[in-house]
Design a protein around this motif. Structure first.
Motif, PDB file in Angstrom:
ATOM      1  N   LEU A 294       0.833  -1.210   0.000  1.00 33.19           N
ATOM      2  CA  LEU A 294       0.000   0.000   0.000  1.00 33.19           C
ATOM      3  C   LEU A 294       0.862   1.253   0.000  1.00 33.19           C
ATOM      4  O   LEU A 294       0.527   2.254  -0.664  1.00 33.19           O
TER       5      LEU A 294
ATOM      6  N   HIS B 209      -2.877  -2.253  -7.389  1.00 29.48           N
ATOM      7  CA  HIS B 209      -3.472  -2.032  -6.065  1.00 29.48           C
ATOM      8  C   HIS B 209      -4.598  -3.039  -5.841  1.00 29.48           C
ATOM      9  O   HIS B 209      -5.357  -3.342  -6.766  1.00 29.48           O
TER      10      HIS B 209
ATOM     11  N   CYS C 122      -3.361  -8.985  -4.500  1.00 33.36           N
ATOM     12  CA  CYS C 122      -3.365  -7.991  -5.578  1.00 33.36           C
ATOM     13  C   CYS C 122      -3.730  -8.595  -6.929  1.00 33.36           C
ATOM     14  O   CYS C 122      -3.435  -9.766  -7.197  1.00 33.36           O
TER      15      CYS C 122
ATOM     16  N   PHE D 265       2.113   1.754  -3.491  1.00 26.80           N
ATOM     17  CA  PHE D 265       1.075   2.239  -4.401  1.00 26.80           C
ATOM     18  C   PHE D 265       0.707   3.702  -4.136  1.00 26.80           C
ATOM     19  O   PHE D 265      -0.058   4.287  -4.910  1.00 26.80           O
ATOM     20  N   GLU D 266       1.239   4.289  -3.097  1.00 28.65           N
ATOM     21  CA  GLU D 266       1.098   5.738  -2.924  1.00 28.65           C
ATOM     22  C   GLU D 266       2.000   6.490  -3.894  1.00 28.65           C
ATOM     23  O   GLU D 266       1.748   7.653  -4.223  1.00 28.65           O
TER      24      GLU D 266
END
Length: 365
Positions: A265, A340, A317, A268-269
């Protein structure tokens, strides 16, 4: 459940394709139907466990097909046969009814095809909530319709061989990096990085959770002496390892998995996709059950050489295998585009953008 859906949608099911015994291992052979041969070279493996599916697609025997994926079974054979294989987000395609629907979380069902559009067409029928699959969820709109809007681009994190952690046959990374260069021309530039993660501990967590699921699921066969003697050694190993597990070990593995999910996570930012090779070795001799050594390193289990497939599985995912090219011997390879959790449409749209860059036809026919 999803088979009922595709039948109702008008699909004509022509048969079952070949798989390894109990889907264990990424080489499709069994004592009933024998080995499945690679679509490009019949001396080589087709991968697995959905090896028969991938070959049937590559040879134009089928337009679309389904399979399952725990340790890369929708991705590896697709890579080995120059087609597409999609592992959906955990819960998108309802599992069941013949599994423990609460506990068996890391294996998923999904589509394979010769194009991203074909994958979206089948996924539209497979996906969505089913009341008898309590961990499933509803899909928002049509994946096929969603492909009507082109991807606008995005940033790709290229993990490569994880800074040397993954033993990789020479040539695999080169093909993937060439593919990434083409992808950059489609507005998906990549950046090489290695997350600060104990990858060995993460692999051991995967092994533990797989044993707790697959090993326990096979125990009924193991407990019957007549059936036990018929089991392949890898199935016996899974059961015997599962018997030795303790509840604290399984809990610790789950905690490790949760930490990896949080790492993803955070990635994926900054990035839209994570890219990895789909396999660590090219298709090998079909008579070899599994590689005992990769790049000079001994493999300590029948699936260690496919460690690269575990990362999307552990994160829940979506992951799409896209064809990456062929080595000098004509052996196919693929690359994983990982997105994501629940970002399945974004992965498919990126895959369609990548597909448009391919300088060769998909399939073998």
């Amino acid at each position: 459940f999803f088979v009922e859906r595709i039948r109702k949608a008008g699909a004509i099911i022509i048969g079952k394709t070949n798989v390894p015994e109990f889907g264990l291992g990424s080489n499709t052979y069994n004592p009933v139907f024998g080995p499945t041969l690679n679509a490009f070279d019949p001396a080589l493996t087709a991968g697995g466990s959905s090896g028969g599916t991938a070959v049937a697609l590559a040879l134009d025997m089928l337009p679309v097909a389904d399979g399952s994926d725990f340790g890369g079974s929708l991705r590896n054979p697709a890579a080995y046969n120059n087609v597409y294989g999609f592992r959906p987000s955990q819960g998108l395609v309802p599992a069941g009814p013949d599994i423990d629907v609460f506990y068996s979380q890391m294996g998923v069902e999904g589509p394979m095809g010769r194009s991203v559009r074909d994958i979206a067409l089948l996924l539209d029928e497979q996906a969505g909530y089913h009341p008898q699959a309590p961990l499933s969820y509803g899909k928002e709109g049509s994946f096929l319709d969603g492909l009507g809007t082109k991807a606008s681009g995005g940033r790709v994190a290229w993990l490569g061989d994880l800074g040397g952690h993954l033993p990789t046959e020479p040539g695999v990374l080169d093909l993937c990096e060439t593919a990434l260069a083409r992808f950059a021309d489609a507005s998906f530039p990549s950046e090489a990085l290695v997350p600060d993660v104990d990858f060995e501990a993460l692999w051991q967590a995967f092994v533990t959770l797989r044993q707790a699921s697959s090993g326990c699921g096979l125990k009924a066969h193991y407990d019957d002496p007549e059936k036990r003697r018929l089991l392949k050694p890898e199935a016996v190993w899974e059961v015997e390892q599962a018997i030795r597990l303790t509840a604290p070990q399984i809990h610790a593995a789950s905690v490790q998995r949760t930490a990896w999910h949080r790492t993803l996570l955070s990635l994926f930012e900054r990035f839209d996709l994570i890219a990895l090779p789909t396999a660590q070795v090219f298709p090998f001799d079909v008579t070899t059950h599994w590689p005992r050594e990769v790049a000079g390193r001994t493999m300590d289990s029948y699936h260690r050489w496919m460690q690269v497939s575990a990362f999307a599985t552990l994160g829940g995912c979506p992951a799409l295998n896209v064809p990456a090219g062929f080595d000098a011997k004509g052996r196919p390879m693929g690359m994983q585009l990982i997105g994501h959790p629940r970002g399945d449409l974004a992965v498919l749209k990126a895959g369609a953008a990548y597909e448009a860059t391919l300088p060769w036809p998909v399939g073998a026919a």
